[in-house]
Each structure stands twice: as structure tokens, then as C-alpha cells.
Design a protein around this motif. Structure first.
Motif, PDB file in Angstrom:
ATOM      1  N   ARG A 168     -22.926 -52.338 -24.554  1.00 40.91           N
ATOM      2  CA  ARG A 168     -22.660 -52.531 -25.987  1.00 40.91           C
ATOM      3  C   ARG A 168     -22.971 -51.257 -26.754  1.00 40.91           C
ATOM      4  NH1 ARG A 168     -22.723 -57.408 -28.784  1.00 40.91           N
ATOM      5  NH2 ARG A 168     -21.541 -57.158 -30.702  1.00 40.91           N
ATOM      6  N   ASN A 169     -24.071 -50.595 -26.413  1.00 42.58           N
ATOM      7  CA  ASN A 169     -24.426 -49.342 -27.077  1.00 42.58           C
ATOM      8  C   ASN A 169     -23.350 -48.280 -26.861  1.00 42.58           C
ATOM      9  OD1 ASN A 169     -26.847 -50.443 -27.955  1.00 42.58           O
ATOM     10  ND2 ASN A 169     -28.036 -49.595 -26.275  1.00 42.58           N
ATOM     11  N   VAL A 170     -22.842 -48.185 -25.620  1.00 50.59           N
ATOM     12  CA  VAL A 170     -21.819 -47.185 -25.314  1.00 50.59           C
ATOM     13  C   VAL A 170     -20.549 -47.446 -26.125  1.00 50.59           C
ATOM     14  CG1 VAL A 170     -20.322 -46.257 -23.511  1.00 50.59           C
ATOM     15  CG2 VAL A 170     -22.719 -46.735 -23.011  1.00 50.59           C
ATOM     16  N   SER A 171     -20.184 -48.709 -26.270  1.00 52.71           N
ATOM     17  CA  SER A 171     -18.952 -49.052 -26.984  1.00 52.71           C
ATOM     18  C   SER A 171     -19.063 -48.864 -28.490  1.00 52.71           C
ATOM     19  CB  SER A 171     -18.557 -50.503 -26.687  1.00 52.71           C
ATOM     20  OG  SER A 171     -18.210 -50.665 -25.335  1.00 52.71           O
ATOM     21  N   ILE A 207     -13.232 -34.754 -40.142  1.00 55.44           N
ATOM     22  CA  ILE A 207     -14.092 -35.671 -39.386  1.00 55.44           C
ATOM     23  C   ILE A 207     -13.585 -35.745 -37.953  1.00 55.44           C
ATOM     24  CG2 ILE A 207     -14.931 -38.037 -39.184  1.00 55.44           C
ATOM     25  CD1 ILE A 207     -14.438 -38.315 -42.224  1.00 55.44           C
ATOM     26  N   VAL A 208     -14.441 -35.374 -37.030  1.00 56.87           N
ATOM     27  CA  VAL A 208     -14.098 -35.405 -35.601  1.00 56.87           C
ATOM     28  C   VAL A 208     -15.109 -36.294 -34.891  1.00 56.87           C
ATOM     29  CG1 VAL A 208     -13.768 -34.064 -33.504  1.00 56.87           C
ATOM     30  CG2 VAL A 208     -13.152 -33.069 -35.722  1.00 56.87           C
ATOM     31  N   THR A 209     -14.634 -37.273 -34.161  1.00 58.58           N
ATOM     32  CA  THR A 209     -15.528 -38.193 -33.455  1.00 58.58           C
ATOM     33  C   THR A 209     -15.564 -37.861 -31.958  1.00 58.58           C
ATOM     34  OG1 THR A 209     -13.886 -39.866 -32.828  1.00 58.58           O
ATOM     35  CG2 THR A 209     -14.784 -39.975 -35.079  1.00 58.58           C
ATOM     36  N   THR A 210     -16.405 -38.572 -31.246  1.00 58.55           N
ATOM     37  CA  THR A 210     -16.484 -38.386 -29.796  1.00 58.55           C
ATOM     38  C   THR A 210     -15.540 -39.316 -29.054  1.00 58.55           C
ATOM     39  OG1 THR A 210     -18.382 -39.891 -29.739  1.00 58.55           O
ATOM     40  CG2 THR A 210     -18.845 -37.533 -29.841  1.00 58.55           C
ATOM     41  N   LYS A 211     -14.676 -40.028 -29.775  1.00 60.71           N
ATOM     42  CA  LYS A 211     -13.664 -40.828 -29.105  1.00 60.71           C
ATOM     43  C   LYS A 211     -12.677 -39.896 -28.403  1.00 60.71           C
ATOM     44  CE  LYS A 211     -13.856 -44.934 -32.037  1.00 60.71           C
ATOM     45  NZ  LYS A 211     -13.103 -45.851 -32.907  1.00 60.71           N
ATOM     46  N   THR A 212     -12.123 -40.353 -27.314  1.00 59.24           N
ATOM     47  CA  THR A 212     -11.315 -39.514 -26.433  1.00 59.24           C
ATOM     48  C   THR A 212     -10.215 -38.734 -27.143  1.00 59.24           C
ATOM     49  OG1 THR A 212     -11.769 -41.015 -24.592  1.00 59.24           O
ATOM     50  CG2 THR A 212      -9.906 -39.510 -24.337  1.00 59.24           C
ATOM     51  N   ASN A 235     -21.608 -35.781 -28.191  1.00 61.42           N
ATOM     52  CA  ASN A 235     -21.255 -36.752 -27.170  1.00 61.42           C
ATOM     53  C   ASN A 235     -22.420 -37.017 -26.213  1.00 61.42           C
ATOM     54  OD1 ASN A 235     -19.229 -38.441 -25.874  1.00 61.42           O
ATOM     55  ND2 ASN A 235     -19.277 -36.963 -24.196  1.00 61.42           N
ATOM     56  N   SER A 236     -23.142 -35.972 -25.858  1.00 61.34           N
ATOM     57  CA  SER A 236     -24.212 -36.113 -24.864  1.00 61.34           C
ATOM     58  C   SER A 236     -25.536 -36.567 -25.467  1.00 61.34           C
ATOM     59  CB  SER A 236     -24.421 -34.796 -24.120  1.00 61.34           C
ATOM     60  OG  SER A 236     -24.813 -33.774 -25.005  1.00 61.34           O
ATOM     61  N   GLN A 237     -25.580 -36.726 -26.788  1.00 56.34           N
ATOM     62  CA  GLN A 237     -26.790 -37.234 -27.428  1.00 56.34           C
ATOM     63  C   GLN A 237     -26.583 -38.624 -28.021  1.00 56.34           C
ATOM     64  OE1 GLN A 237     -27.760 -34.028 -30.176  1.00 56.34           O
ATOM     65  NE2 GLN A 237     -28.995 -32.970 -28.640  1.00 56.34           N
ATOM     66  N   ARG A 238     -25.533 -39.289 -27.546  1.00 62.78           N
ATOM     67  CA  ARG A 238     -25.312 -40.677 -27.969  1.00 62.78           C
ATOM     68  C   ARG A 238     -26.248 -41.618 -27.208  1.00 62.78           C
ATOM     69  NH1 ARG A 238     -20.202 -43.247 -27.079  1.00 62.78           N
ATOM     70  NH2 ARG A 238     -19.733 -41.821 -25.358  1.00 62.78           N
ATOM     71  N   THR A 586     -26.502 -37.122 -21.346  1.00 58.61           N
ATOM     72  CA  THR A 586     -25.172 -37.668 -21.082  1.00 58.61           C
ATOM     73  C   THR A 586     -25.216 -38.905 -20.206  1.00 58.61           C
ATOM     74  OG1 THR A 586     -24.373 -35.379 -21.142  1.00 58.61           O
ATOM     75  CG2 THR A 586     -22.842 -37.044 -20.341  1.00 58.61           C
ATOM     76  N   VAL A 587     -26.235 -38.987 -19.354  1.00 64.15           N
ATOM     77  CA  VAL A 587     -26.340 -40.137 -18.466  1.00 64.15           C
ATOM     78  C   VAL A 587     -26.469 -41.449 -19.234  1.00 64.15           C
ATOM     79  CG1 VAL A 587     -28.858 -40.063 -18.238  1.00 64.15           C
ATOM     80  CG2 VAL A 587     -27.485 -40.929 -16.340  1.00 64.15           C
ATOM     81  N   ALA A 588     -26.843 -41.375 -20.498  1.00 66.70           N
ATOM     82  CA  ALA A 588     -26.979 -42.586 -21.311  1.00 66.70           C
ATOM     83  C   ALA A 588     -25.638 -43.266 -21.564  1.00 66.70           C
ATOM     84  CB  ALA A 588     -27.657 -42.252 -22.637  1.00 66.70           C
TER      85      ALA A 588
END
Length: 672
Positions: A168-171, A207-212, A235-238, A586-588
Motif C-alpha cells: 500500500r505504501n509503494v502504491s 511538476i515531475v513525479t516518480t511515476k514511470t 524515487n529512492s527515498q520513498r 530504494t529497497v523500500a
């Protein structure tokens, strides 16, 4: 209008469920299952007919409702529905943990298993079912003392809670960075079209997001290193809280494994996979790493030389190669060596034409027919639905849903979800499968249709491969249907179909310019195909790093392991790119570790060996359009699903045992 009657047969599904519908469905599923299990446990004469048949028939019957109520958390636009779906997942998984640890239920199943005359009269799939059920019960701890079994149940319930929260956190947690136009030098004009801005201190910033669709162009094209670094860090600190969740997961998994008598969690997981032992998997990865380093070091030298020259020209000091350099410099070299401009190529891949073309290919190869459903009952207006039939249009096979564009709170990667699982019904009919492809491809803008990178085309072919593994499978029991094969084989059929994206004759069928309608030029096809193995060394080494990390954290036999530190160390060492001085994790967002690929991520590379062998041995040799080969593939690989060992299916399709020589050739390394 909401409805609690979810199940359909050969018809569209109802996704319009309220939280109340979901809750009522969960309660009904648990009540029905409990009643069946109580009946089985008290059976005075345990036989296949009195024990196994009612148990697995219940699972067959409930599969669609179960999948539906747990699926909506990934796609629903309504928060209360997503929350209810997540809660449903937790409640159902907790119930299954309790059910599978019932000694009385196990005793009934075990009585059938130990009855030789009963087992001897069973068909292959029924016998396999009993054997798998016994293994399920043993791994659920039925042989443990009451106190140990209670402890195991506690561990497993907590693991289920963690998994749901982690995913859920990742999404839901999306990184966001503001950039000026100058900071985004190198990005194509199309990137800025219809892009929202925010004014900061009188300066308009994008505005730039970390979405693909945002992340990939910036990490690939942004000429300013600090721009790439900032989006990479965002992205790696999400999901920082996921580190603690992963740490707890690894520690709990070890406790689960050791309660069950295994040395490590990896040993437990691989006991049911093709590799069988952790050592086999690690030896495979290390051998592959050694071979890939031959390519990787050559690629790295090119990239390092390019960055040094670029820094010198700008009067800056070269320090090192970082993870945010990989895509950028690799893309420059790709353009230089193959004259490949990804933005030019994208103009020939409109999503509509590509989808239509790929479905045509699968129709011809697999003997299928697709019929688009107008005004389908779906969860979002972007979703498209197809009926899948045999080519003669006489026999219905299943439904295929495509949900291909990003939106808020939707599953953020590409995946295939199987809502209705195929299986035989007691009356002799068949429950037709329904699969959903989720992706996050760029949407249309005000001036262009939805255009795809070639890598998106590969992804589309891959995920549809999972769908057709389900749609073309026919099994008696839902637990064996389609992709329900060994985890280190499940990717092979989809990986094999990726090859079609590199075949000139295939590209000519759907690659047309979105403006002019002109077919993709032959010269461009040649350059694109020639670039297939570009960065094969470093790209595959990154996958090796992820797989080695997965094995390392799950092979511990005592104590604890720092999941964040070990991840950064292994990734830097094996992939040859550094993480930088700023703290990152990033492993998160490495959701595979929480989902079905724990101690199994090596399976992606393991499966590549089989996919390359199948493609080269049968399809390249006999023709990629050969309908006889396509039907052999359906019959020997797709049709049986997990109703027999994957090794048997492979040998029947190949006509021999598989080997790795085709895979080595496919990535540019001569075979031994």
C-alpha cells in the motif's frame, strides 16, 4: 448499482462493489469454507470423494469472489473501497493461516494420502493435488506442538499485515520534484505538453513525479546531472517506513522457516521450486555474474569515458559513476552506435496500433480470436475489455481486461492480475478465466495519441504472455491453472514472447507513424534490432544484484541482517554504479521481496534460460508464425499450467532437456 453476487460464468464481471459488498462477501467466504472444513474434519471414512473433492471444490467455487475483493485495492478510484479491499485481504489471509494449521483437517487429508489403493486410482492431476495439499499443511506447521503452531500462526498473520501495508505504501507514496525549464534541458518537447506547473518565488516550475511516465524520460534524457540525481533521490527515498517493515519481515521469515525445521527461509522457499536448493540458485547467479562481467566492464569503460569527457568539457571534476548516470549515458551510446533516437521510434508506436497488432499476432500464432466489448462494466473509463475465443469463434476461452494508464492510487508498475481462475465445474462445464493487465504507459496529450517507447512494447508483450498462459490453460483445479507453476518458471512463457518485439516481420505489422500512417522504415528496424543487446551486461548485472540480495537476506541462519545497508552494498558492488553520499533506500519499494518473489527473484534470470531455449529451438527454427509450433506451445506449455512439473512441459515442447546455450547467444555471449 452494487451487488453482492460476484460470480459469473462466461460473462463480464461486476466490479462496482461497495465496502459493504466486500465485507459481506468476505464473511460469506469464511463461513462457507469453515462449514466445509468442519464437515471434512469429522468425516468417518476419509476418501478423495469425501475429503479432497469438497475441500478443493470449495476453493474452486470461491476463487473469483476472493480475487475480486482483494484486487480492488490496486485499481479502485474510491478510497473507502481500496481500504475495504485491503482489510478484506488481511482478513482472508488470516483465516487461511488458521485453516491450514488445523490438525483435524490435515488428519483427514493425510488419511487419503496414506491410503495407497485410494491414491492409485486417482488421475495425475488429482494425485498431484493431494500431494500439494499435504505439503501445504506441513509447511503450515500441523506437525508442530500446539504452542509452536500457535507461535507460527502469529508470525504468519503479522507477515500478512506487513505485506499489505508495504504494498500500500509503494502504491500511494509518490515522489514529487519541481524543476525549471532550464533544469530539464535534454527532455523532448512532448514531455512538457500539458504538464502542470507550480510557481515558487515568482518562478514557474514543472511538476515531475516518480511515476514511470515522468521518471523514465528525466533519468534517460536530462543533461544536467543534478536533475537526474534529484529525481533519482526522490524515487529512492520513498516509503522510509518500509525499511522497518522489510527488516521485520526477514526476521519473521527466518523464525517461520526454523519452526518448520528448515535452516533458512531460502531453504524453505526453494524446496518447492525448480532450483530446489539455495546453493543451486546462488551458484547459477554467480556463474552468470562472472560471464556478464565480461560484457559489463566493456560497457562501463565506454560510459566512464563519456562522462569524463563531458565533465572535462564543462570544466567540472569527474568523481564516479552513479545510479542516475546509467540510463542517461547508456542512451547516448545507444544513439551513437546505432543511431537510435527513442523519441523518433516512439512516433511509430501508438498504443492503439501496437495493441491491435500484438493481439493480431497472438491470434495467428495461438489460434485465437479477440472481440472488443463495447461499453463494458469496468472500474475506470480507461479500461478496455476483450472476449477471447478460439479462432473458429465457436468456443469461448475467457476475458482480457487492459488498464494501461497511470492514475492516483493505482498499482504503480506493470503486472497481470487474474480475477477469474479457470477450472472444471462439477457439472462438467468450465469456469472461464478473466485476466487484467495493469500498466502505467504514457497517456495521450492534446496533440498526440498515447505513444509507447519500444521498451513499453516489450512490457506489453510480456504481460500479455501471462494473460494467455491463463486464458489458454485448462485444468481441473484452480490451484493449478495457468501461471500456477513453479515460481522460477512462471516468467519463462512471457519472457519468450518478448522476442516478438525484436522481429522485423512482426514490427512491420503494427509500427506505423501516428501522423502519416507510414510504415516504420526498414533502416530504422535494422538499427533497432541491432540495439537489442545494448547494455546487456550492465542491465543483466543489475538483475543479478537484486537476485543475490534477495538470496542473501533470506539465507541467514541466525542473528539479523541490515536490509538497507546490505542492499546498497550489493547493488553498488555487482551493478558497478554507486549510490552517492546521500542516504537512500530504494529497497523500500522493491515490492517483489514482499510479494511472491521472496527468495525467488533469481527466477526472472533462471526463466530466461528456458525462454531463450524455447524461442530459438522451436520458433526461430520453424518460423515465428508457424501455427503448428504455436499449437504445440499451447498444448505443452500453456494448457497444463501447474498440473504437472514445469520440467515435464519443457521437455515435451523442446523434445529434450533444456540447456543455457541459447540464452548465452541471446545476450551476445557465445555458448560453451
Amino acid at each position: 448499482m452494487h451487488s453482492t453476487q460476484l460470480k459469473t460464468k462466461g460473462s463480464e464481471l461486476n466490479f462496482d462493489l461497495s465496502p459493504e459488498d466486500i465485507n459481506q462477501t468476505v464473511d460469506r467466504l469464511i463461513a462457507e469454507s469453515t462449514a466445509i472444513c468442519d464437515q471434512i474434519a469429522s468425516e468417518p471414512n476419509p476418501t478423495f470423494e469425501t475429503v479432497i473433492l469438497p475441500f478443493e471444490t470449495c476453493n474452486n467455487r470461491q476463487a473469483t469472489d476472493y480475487n475480486m475483493v482483494t484486487f480492488l485495492q490496486d485499481v479502485s478510484t474510491e478510497k473507502d473501497v481500496r481500504d475495504a479491499s485491503a482489510a478484506a485481504t488481511e482478513k482472508l489471509e488470516a483465516y487461511e493461516i488458521e485453516r491450514d494449521s488445523r490438525k483435524d483437517l490435515y488428519a483427514a487429508v493425510n488419511a487419503v494420502y496414506n491410503n495407497k489403493s485410494e491414491m492409485d486410482k486417482l488421475g495425475n492431476e488429482d494425485r498431484r493435488l493431494v500431494e500439494k495439499l499435504i505439503l501445504d499443511f506441513k509447511n503450515a506447521g500441523v506437525a508442530l506442538s500446539d504452542s509452536d503452531r500457535e507461535q507460527l500462526t502469529t508470525y504468519k498473520k503479522r507477515l500478512s499485515e506487513i505485506k499489505i501495508q508495504f504494498e500500500r505504501n509503494v502504491s500511494t507514496q509518490v515522489g514529487r520534484v519541481l524543476f525549471t525549464r532550464e533544469e530539464l534541458i535534454g527532455l523532448p518537447v512532448s514531455f512538457f505538453e500539458d504538464r502542470a506547473t507550480e510557481t515558487v518565488d515568482g518562478v514557474a516550475k514543472y511538476i515531475v513525479t516518480t511515476k514511470t511516465p515522468d521518471y523514465l524520460p528525466v533519468i534517460r534524457y536530462a543533461a544536467i546531472e543534478n536533475t537526474r540525481r534529484r529525481i533519482s533521490l526522490a524515487n529512492s527515498q520513498r516509503c522510509p517506513e518500509n525499511i522497518a517493515l522489510l527488516q521485520e519481515t526477514v526476521e519473521l521469515r527466518l523464525k517461520v522457516a526454523q519452526l518448520l525445521g528448515y535452516k533458512s527461509y531460502a531453504e524453505l522457499e526453494l524446496s518447492t521450486k525448480m532450483a530446489k536448493t539455495p546453493k543451486t540458485a546462488v551458484d547459477f547467479l554467480n556463474d552468470l555474474r562472472t560471464k556478464l562481467n565480461v560484457l559489463g566492464k566493456l560497457e562501463l569503460e565506454q560510459i566512464e569515458e563519456l562522462k569524463r569527457a563531458e565533465k572535462a568539457a564543462a570544466g567540472e571534476t569527474y568523481t564516479d559513476l552513479f545510479r542516475w548516470d546509467s540510463s542517461y549515458y547508456s542512451n547516448i551510446i545507444k544513439q551513437r552506435e546505432h543511431s537510435i533516437d527513442m523519441e523518433e521510434i516512439k512516433e511509430y508506436f501508438s498504443l492503439e496500433a501496437v495493441t491491435r497488432g500484438i493481439l493480431d499476432i497472438y491470434q495467428n500464432m495461438l489460434g485465437l480470436h479477440f472481440a472488443k466489448v463495447e461499453n463494458p462494466s469496468v472500474w475506470h473509463p480507461d479500461v478496455v475489455l476483450y472476449e477471447v475465443w478460439e479462432a473458429d469463434k465457436e468456443s469461448f476461452l475467457g476475458h482480457l481486461y487492459l488498464d494501461l494508464f497511470p492514475r492516483e492510487n493505482k498499482f504503480s508498475h506493470a503486472a497481470m492480475s487474474h480475477i477469474r481462475t479457470g477450472h472444471s465445474n462439477h457439472d462438467g462445464s468450465f469456469e472461464y478465466p478473466a485476466s487484467v493487465m495493469l500498466a502505467n504507459f504514457p497517456k495521450a496529450t492534446s496533440s498526440t495519441p498515447a505513444l509507447m517507447q519500444h521498451s513499453d512494447v516489450v512490457t506489453l508483450m510480456h504481460e500479455l504472455g501471462h494473460a494467455f498462459h491463463r486464458i489458454c490453460s485448462r485444468t481441473k483445479w484452480s490451484r493449478f491453472h495457468g501461471t500456477s507453476v513453479e515460481r522460477d518458471f512462471v516468467e519463462a512463457p512471457s519472457q519468450m514472447l518478448e522476442n516478438w518485439a525484436w522481429e522485423p516481420s512482426v514490427l512491420r505489422r503494427f509500427a506505423v507513424h501516428y501522423k502519416t500512417g507510414e510504415l516504420i522504415p526498414e533502416d530504422l528496424i535494422k538499427r533497432l534490432v541491432a540495439s537489442k543487446n545494448h547494455n546487456a551486461g550492465l542491465g543483466n548485472l543489475f538483475q543479478v544484484a537484486m537476485a543475490l540480495y534477495d538470496m542473501k537476506i533470506h539465507m541467514i541462519e541466525d542473528g539479523t541482517i541490515d536490509v538497507k545497508a546490505v542492499y546498497n552494498d550489493i547493488r553498488d558492488e555487482v551493478s558497478h554504479y554507486k549510490s552517492g553520499d546521500e542516504d537512500s533506500w530504494t529497497v523500500a519499494t522493491f515490492a517483489h521481496l514482499i510479494g511472491g518473489y521472496s527468495a525467488g527473484y533469481y527466477g526472472y534470470l533462471w526463466s530466461e534460460v528456458y525462454s531463450a531455449d524455447m524461442f530459438e529451438t522451436r520458433f526461430l527454427k520453424n518460423g515465428i508464425d508457424n501455427p503448428h509450433t504455436g499449437m504445440d506451445y499451447r498444448r505443452e506449455i500453456l494448457f497444463p499450467g501447474g498440473s504437472r512439473d514445469a520440467s515435464v512441459s519443457l521437455e515435451k515442447f523442446l523434445g529434450r532437456k533444456p540447456d543455457s546455450s541459447a540464452y548465452m547467444r541471446s545476450i551476445g555471449l557465445a555458448s560453451d
